[in-house]
Design a protein around this motif. Structure first.
Motif, mmCIF file in Angstrom:
data_model
loop_
_atom_site.group_PDB
_atom_site.id
_atom_site.type_symbol
_atom_site.label_atom_id
_atom_site.label_comp_id
_atom_site.label_asym_id
_atom_site.label_seq_id
_atom_site.Cartn_x
_atom_site.Cartn_y
_atom_site.Cartn_z
ATOM 1 N N ILE A 1 0.840 -1.209 0.000
ATOM 2 C CA ILE A 1 0.000 0.000 0.000
ATOM 3 C C ILE A 1 0.868 1.249 0.000
ATOM 4 C CG2 ILE A 1 -1.636 1.340 1.385
ATOM 5 C CD1 ILE A 1 -2.828 -1.344 2.311
ATOM 6 N N LEU A 2 1.920 1.246 0.824
ATOM 7 C CA LEU A 2 2.813 2.407 0.881
ATOM 8 C C LEU A 2 3.497 2.633 -0.466
ATOM 9 C CD1 LEU A 2 4.047 4.612 2.649
ATOM 10 C CD2 LEU A 2 5.813 2.984 3.350
ATOM 11 N N SER A 3 3.967 1.553 -1.078
ATOM 12 C CA SER A 3 4.591 1.687 -2.398
ATOM 13 C C SER A 3 3.610 2.232 -3.419
ATOM 14 C CB SER A 3 5.122 0.322 -2.863
ATOM 15 O OG SER A 3 6.134 -0.142 -2.025
ATOM 16 N N TRP A 4 2.383 1.754 -3.362
ATOM 17 C CA TRP A 4 1.365 2.221 -4.312
ATOM 18 C C TRP A 4 1.079 3.709 -4.119
ATOM 19 C CZ3 TRP A 4 -3.725 4.021 -3.648
ATOM 20 C CH2 TRP A 4 -4.467 4.122 -4.818
ATOM 21 N N LEU A 5 0.971 4.127 -2.841
ATOM 22 C CA LEU A 5 0.691 5.540 -2.564
ATOM 23 C C LEU A 5 1.833 6.430 -3.048
ATOM 24 C CD1 LEU A 5 -0.837 5.310 1.035
ATOM 25 C CD2 LEU A 5 -2.052 5.869 -1.081
#
Length: 652
Positions: free
Chosen positions: A74-78
């Motif tokens: 999720i952090l990478s996607w954000l």
């Protein structure tokens, strides 16, 4: 019993004499060498006795990576979204919308306009020419890839650093914890950040950005703490008397009063980000860093120089822009004026952007400079390198060999021979002499941990390289600092050279070293020397300038010659400041250890470099901590020595 009924007081015994430090050190050396002769494990800790911290750390990160995979995804996607937008704006374009990226003409002109707004005509010309260099030498896309990471990382690191700094100023316990964490983070070399990031996030642009973010965060937080702590009390009192709430006092009084220090923190974030972006190419970050690393590995010196100059120009432009903004005097315009009159620079950029987009519609050369129109000076540099190797290396080689034989080999052999009880005992004795038991236990615990983890030999080889570099830095830097302090003309030139050297990303120093000295321990030390001599010069210069004029006048009145005045008055008073420069020299030499591993070594930097391909996080992280432990130990010991000298001089 006397006639008055009182017992006679017993004679008071004097305390036993305290052994001097040289005697204690001598006793430790004799006992340690004797113990090593009697029992070999006192000479070298057996590898089979090493505690497998390395494997435990690697396994722990693998487990944590698997457990935290949903969060990391999720952090990478954000984070991929702002990075995608920045890249699309600068060089990729928006294919889904059939929109091209910003034309290179608009970006070059926009940088020049920004320079004019921040610092006037001179800065505008420099910024414009620097941006034009990226285009005319065929480095535009690589430069924009590098710049896109900087543009996303800097606001994130600055915002979180500001928040942490604010939290620390409101909570003393948080400040103590953060200062300890930041000490380790800032003493840990750039490359050590890459291993944990690879395990958690893999390879690519986003992991590179996260490693860059972690490395660039501490300076902003520390400058925030410093800036808010140094706001004058009368300004705070005036804000309270005006009826400010705590939030209003923070945003309308404290932060504006600390603006200069906060902008200094932002400047440091920018420079640290750019330095780390280059190193992050080792985990898949595209851009100039990746190209420069490839060129160095292939010994394509001409291309490496072109790419290194591009990185340096980006660093200098960003540095000059932030410094100019710090010094900028706010201007006020009549609100009744139109938008163009109130914001001439924005209006000019909008006009330039519209014209360049329109021109790009007629000619693609205004959007992307055609390859046939680009230049290159790599060929002549390659010819120069070949000429140097053929003509000058026979003269350079004797100096390199002499340095190796008379300095490097004796130092290396000494540190590899040194029994570990002697090393730990001497450091503990020095720490106790300077500041008591707490400082005595610090190096024992830190270096003892590295020994138990099986990293003693790389630790000693790292200390050997840093010692060699520091000796040369002091021999060169202190005389230059003394000369600059006594000659305004020399000071002007020296400050300009030092500013330029500190702006260069650390990768750049490898290029001339490979050209002139090829690959060896001397090459590593020379690269450290070029990077780490600046603090020795600066702090010597500043320390001598701060010697009170009344003291100098008294020395002159007493008939002291200039040499006597320097040796017996100026240098003793400036010595605590010179020690701080010595400390910073060691820190910067340690920062170069992981970089010089790229041209060969057997120290902790090489351990970090070897850990990256196999994602051996334990090896890389422990090696990085070893470098940090050296820095922390040196910082505490030298800081205590400087404070002791200040007390002896009545300055503290």
């Amino acid at each position: 019993m006397s006639s008055g009924g009182q017992a006679m007081a017993a004679p008071k015994l004097a305390p036993p004499p305290r052994l001097s430090l040289p005697i204690v050190v001598g006793i430790i050396i004799v006992l340690g060498v004797a113990a090593a002769w009697a029992w070999p494990p006192f000479a070298r800790w057996p590898s089979e006795w090493a505690i497998p911290f390395r494997a435990w750390v690697t396994e722990g990160f693998v487990w944590f990576s698997a457990a935290a995979k949903p969060v990391t995804r999720i952090l990478s996607w954000l984070l991929s979204w702002p990075l995608w937008f920045s890249e699309a704006l600068l060089f990729r374009g928006f294919p889904a919308l059939s929109l091209p990226p910003l034309p290179w003409v608009a970006i070059v002109g926009g940088v020049a306009i920004l320079g004019h707004w921040a610092g006037g005509r001179g800065l505008a010309i420099f910024c414009g020419l620097a941006a034009f260099y990226l285009a005319i030498f065929g480095l535009w896309q690589d430069s924009m890839q590098t710049l896109s990471i900087v543009l996303v990382t800097v606001p994130l690191a600055a915002a979180l650093g500001l928040a942490l700094g604010l939290w620390a100023t409101r909570n003393t316990r948080v400040e103590r914890i953060l200062n300890s964490v930041f000490d380790v983070m800032q003493a840990t070399p750039h490359m050590a950040y890459l291993g944990p990031v690879v395990i958690l996030f893999g390879f690519g642009q986003v992991p590179a950005m996260l490693a860059t973010f972690a490395f660039a965060l501490p300076p902003m937080a520390r400058c925030t703490i410093l800036g808010l702590r140094t706001v004058p009390p009368d300004i705070l009192e005036a804000g309270r008397m005006a009826g400010c709430t705590p939030r209003q006092l923070l945003w309308k009084v404290e932060i504006p009063a600390a603006e200069k220090t906060l902008m200094l923190g932002l400047n440091q974030v920018v420079m640290q980000t750019l330095a780390m972006v280059v190193i992050a190419s080792l985990v898949g970050a595209s851009g100039l860093g990746q190209k420069l690393l490839f060129s160095l590995q292939q010994l394509q010196i001409g291309k490496a120089v072109e790419q290194g100059v591009a990185i340096t120009l980006i660093a200098i432009v960003l540095d000059r822009l932030t410094q100019a903004y710090m010094a900028k005097v706010p201007s006020h315009t009549d609100p009744k004026n139109g938008f163009t009159a109130r914001h001439p620079h924005i209006s000019l950029f909008v006009l330039l952007l519209a014209a360049s987009v329109a021109a790009a519609g007629f000619s693609h050369g205004f959007a992307v400079l055609p390859k046939e129109m680009t230049l290159s000076y790599g060929g002549p540099i390659n010819n120069a390198v070949r000429w140097i190797s053929k003509e000058l290396f026979p003269y350079i080689k004797p100096a390199r060999d002499a340095l190796t034989i008379w300095l490097m080999l004796p130092l290396r052999n000494f540190y590899l021979w040194l029994p570990w009880p002697v090393m730990l005992g001497v450091l503990a004795a020095i720490g106790y002499h300077l500041s008591g038991w707490r400082l005595a236990l610090l190096p024992v615990c830190l270096f003892g941990f590295m020994m138990l983890a099986g990293f003693w030999e790389p630790l000693m080889l790292t200390i050997y390289l840093v010692t060699g570099a520091t000796i040369l830095c002091v021999i060169i830097g202190i005389p230059i600092g003394i000369w600059a302090a006594h000659s305004p003309r020399v000071a002007h030139v020296t400050k300009g050279v030092c500013d330029t050297l500190q702006t260069f990303p650390s990768f750049i120093y490898l290029i001339p070293v490979i050209m002139l000295f090829q690959t060896s321990d001397v090459s590593n030390v020379i690269a450290m020397l070029a990077y780490a001599t600046v603090p020795a010069i600066r702090y010597t210069y500043l320390g001598l300038l701060r010697v009170p004029s009344a003291t100098l006048d008294a020395a002159v009145a007493s008939g002291a010659t200039p040499w006597q005045r320097l040796r017996k008055v100026e240098l003793p008073i400036a010595f605590p400041e010179i020690l701080l420069g010595f400390n910073q020299t060691i820190m910067m030499a340690l920062a170069m250890v992981a970089i010089t591993a790229l041209i060969g070594s057997r120290d902790l930097g090489q351990e970090i470099y070897k850990a990256l391909p196999g994602a051996d996080t334990g090896r890389g992280l422990l090696a990085g901590l070893g470098i940090a432990f050296i820095g922390i130990t040196a910082d505490r010991l030298i800081g205590a020595w400087a404070m002791q000298r200040k007390r002896q001089l009545g300055m503290a």
